[in-house]
Design a protein around this motif. Structure first.
Motif, PDB file in Angstrom:
ATOM      1  N   SER A 192     -11.575  51.204 -21.960  1.00 22.81           N
ATOM      2  CA  SER A 192     -12.403  50.252 -20.796  1.00 22.81           C
ATOM      3  C   SER A 192     -13.418  50.900 -20.301  1.00 22.81           C
ATOM      4  O   SER A 192     -14.246  50.454 -19.608  1.00 22.81           O
ATOM      5  N   GLU A 193     -13.749  52.205 -20.784  1.00 22.84           N
ATOM      6  CA  GLU A 193     -15.087  53.030 -20.123  1.00 22.84           C
ATOM      7  C   GLU A 193     -16.096  52.665 -20.985  1.00 22.84           C
ATOM      8  O   GLU A 193     -17.234  52.426 -20.696  1.00 22.84           O
ATOM      9  N   SER A 194     -15.878  53.084 -22.217  1.00 18.96           N
ATOM     10  CA  SER A 194     -16.984  52.824 -23.336  1.00 18.96           C
ATOM     11  C   SER A 194     -17.053  51.604 -23.825  1.00 18.96           C
ATOM     12  O   SER A 194     -18.050  51.424 -24.883  1.00 18.96           O
ATOM     13  N   LEU A 195     -16.147  50.831 -23.652  1.00 20.91           N
ATOM     14  CA  LEU A 195     -16.189  49.230 -23.897  1.00 20.91           C
ATOM     15  C   LEU A 195     -16.180  49.194 -25.683  1.00 20.91           C
ATOM     16  O   LEU A 195     -16.841  48.526 -26.395  1.00 20.91           O
ATOM     17  N   ARG A 196     -15.449  50.174 -26.067  1.00 22.21           N
ATOM     18  CA  ARG A 196     -15.114  50.177 -27.645  1.00 22.21           C
ATOM     19  C   ARG A 196     -13.631  49.798 -28.039  1.00 22.21           C
ATOM     20  O   ARG A 196     -12.684  50.219 -27.543  1.00 22.21           O
ATOM     21  N   ALA A 197     -13.731  49.003 -29.008  1.00 19.96           N
ATOM     22  CA  ALA A 197     -12.554  48.387 -29.602  1.00 19.96           C
ATOM     23  C   ALA A 197     -12.303  48.590 -31.051  1.00 19.96           C
ATOM     24  O   ALA A 197     -13.437  48.698 -31.737  1.00 19.96           O
ATOM     25  N   THR A 198     -11.188  49.053 -31.530  1.00 13.98           N
ATOM     26  CA  THR A 198     -10.988  49.441 -32.943  1.00 13.98           C
ATOM     27  C   THR A 198      -9.759  48.662 -33.343  1.00 13.98           C
ATOM     28  O   THR A 198      -8.965  48.589 -32.598  1.00 13.98           O
ATOM     29  N   MET A 199     -10.059  47.974 -34.427  1.00 13.67           N
ATOM     30  CA  MET A 199      -9.095  47.256 -35.312  1.00 13.67           C
ATOM     31  C   MET A 199      -8.098  48.339 -36.106  1.00 13.67           C
ATOM     32  O   MET A 199      -8.621  48.669 -36.780  1.00 13.67           O
ATOM     33  N   MET A 200      -6.965  48.281 -35.689  1.00 16.48           N
ATOM     34  CA  MET A 200      -6.055  49.441 -36.325  1.00 16.48           C
ATOM     35  C   MET A 200      -5.329  48.931 -37.450  1.00 16.48           C
ATOM     36  O   MET A 200      -5.048  49.583 -38.425  1.00 16.48           O
ATOM     37  N   GLY A 201      -5.022  47.554 -37.466  1.00 13.27           N
ATOM     38  CA  GLY A 201      -4.147  46.894 -38.585  1.00 13.27           C
ATOM     39  C   GLY A 201      -4.521  45.564 -38.546  1.00 13.27           C
ATOM     40  O   GLY A 201      -5.359  44.803 -38.004  1.00 13.27           O
ATOM     41  N   ILE A 202      -3.761  45.095 -39.517  1.00 18.39           N
ATOM     42  CA  ILE A 202      -3.599  43.478 -39.825  1.00 18.39           C
ATOM     43  C   ILE A 202      -2.454  42.892 -38.782  1.00 18.39           C
ATOM     44  O   ILE A 202      -1.375  43.430 -38.816  1.00 18.39           O
ATOM     45  N   PRO A 203      -2.827  42.044 -38.019  1.00 12.18           N
ATOM     46  CA  PRO A 203      -1.926  41.157 -37.291  1.00 12.18           C
ATOM     47  C   PRO A 203      -0.904  40.563 -38.157  1.00 12.18           C
ATOM     48  O   PRO A 203      -1.298  39.947 -39.185  1.00 12.18           O
ATOM     49  N   GLY A 204       0.350  40.592 -37.598  1.00 12.00           N
ATOM     50  CA  GLY A 204       1.437  40.059 -38.366  1.00 12.00           C
ATOM     51  C   GLY A 204       2.180  38.969 -37.711  1.00 12.00           C
ATOM     52  O   GLY A 204       1.708  38.671 -36.608  1.00 12.00           O
ATOM     53  N   PRO A 205       3.167  38.479 -38.275  1.00 10.47           N
ATOM     54  CA  PRO A 205       4.025  37.367 -37.489  1.00 10.47           C
ATOM     55  C   PRO A 205       4.331  37.640 -35.853  1.00 10.47           C
ATOM     56  O   PRO A 205       4.141  36.469 -35.274  1.00 10.47           O
TER      57      PRO A 205
END
Length: 202
Positions: A171-184
């Motif tokens: 929330s400080e750097s406003l940086r998001a990283t996708m760590m994996g694939i969303p599942g059910p």
């Protein structure tokens, strides 16, 4: 459907779910959760009507048009595994959905507007397509401009979203990283996707 400008509260009430998250539309659903119109309460939908309603949920929630939804269906129909789950995974991996779920914005229409205006970068490259498909390891940042930082910082400070496990957000750097694939268990929309798949396969 991606350019829907009609009354969002009516869509929420008609589909019986929080499809549009704007404050007014959410309050309308809380006050009156029955569908709009006369002689609607208690009416039983046909199988076609139920499938159509579930399809409308997906289209409104993710901002898809009919052609785009069918394109997603054809992309996963021939693959191994559950077609419905793969269809929702494609929807969840859209950039506008990830921007919303990370917490940059309160609604998906706001996320789409910011993306189209060039506020977001993926791996350091500006992306202006809300339908851009993210992959594990992709990093989302905002345009390095003070006014834009202040805009999204204010949203993040006043709105604490529940970031899913497949995403991390600073929330400080406003940086998001996708760590994996969303599942059910990660889909944010309560929908019976199996009858939607059957509907689209006709």
């Amino acid at each position: 459907m991606a350019r829907y400008h009609g009354p969002k509260a009516r869509v929420n009430r008609r589909l019986g779910a929080l499809i549009y998250e704007a404050a007014g539309a959410a309050r309308a659903l809380e006050r009156r959760d029955n569908p709009p119109g006369m002689h609607i309460k208690g009416r039983r939908l046909s199988n076609w009507g139920m499938a159509s309603a579930e399809k409308q949920k997906i289209k409104h929630y993710y901002g898809l048009g009919e052609r785009q939804l069918r394109k997603y269906y054809h992309m996963v129909a021939a693959k191994k595994g559950n077609t419905g789950e793969q269809l929702l995974t494609l929807c969840e991996r859209r950039l506008d959905n990830v921007v919303r779920r990370a917490g940059y914005t309160k609604t998906r229409p706001q996320a789409r507007q910011g993306i189209v205006h060039g506020h977001f970068f993926v791996n350091g490259v500006k992306v202006t397509s809300p339908s851009y498909q993210l992959r594990p390891g992709d990093v989302i940042t905002i345009r390095p401009k003070e006014a834009i930082y202040g805009l999204y910082k204010g949203v993040c400070d006043n709105h604490a979203p529940q970031t899913p496990e497949w995403l991390t957000f600073d929330s400080e750097s406003l940086r998001a990283t996708m760590m994996g694939i969303p599942g059910p268990g990660d889909y944010s929309l309560p929908v019976n996707v199996d009858i939607v798949v059957e509907f689209l396969s006709r």
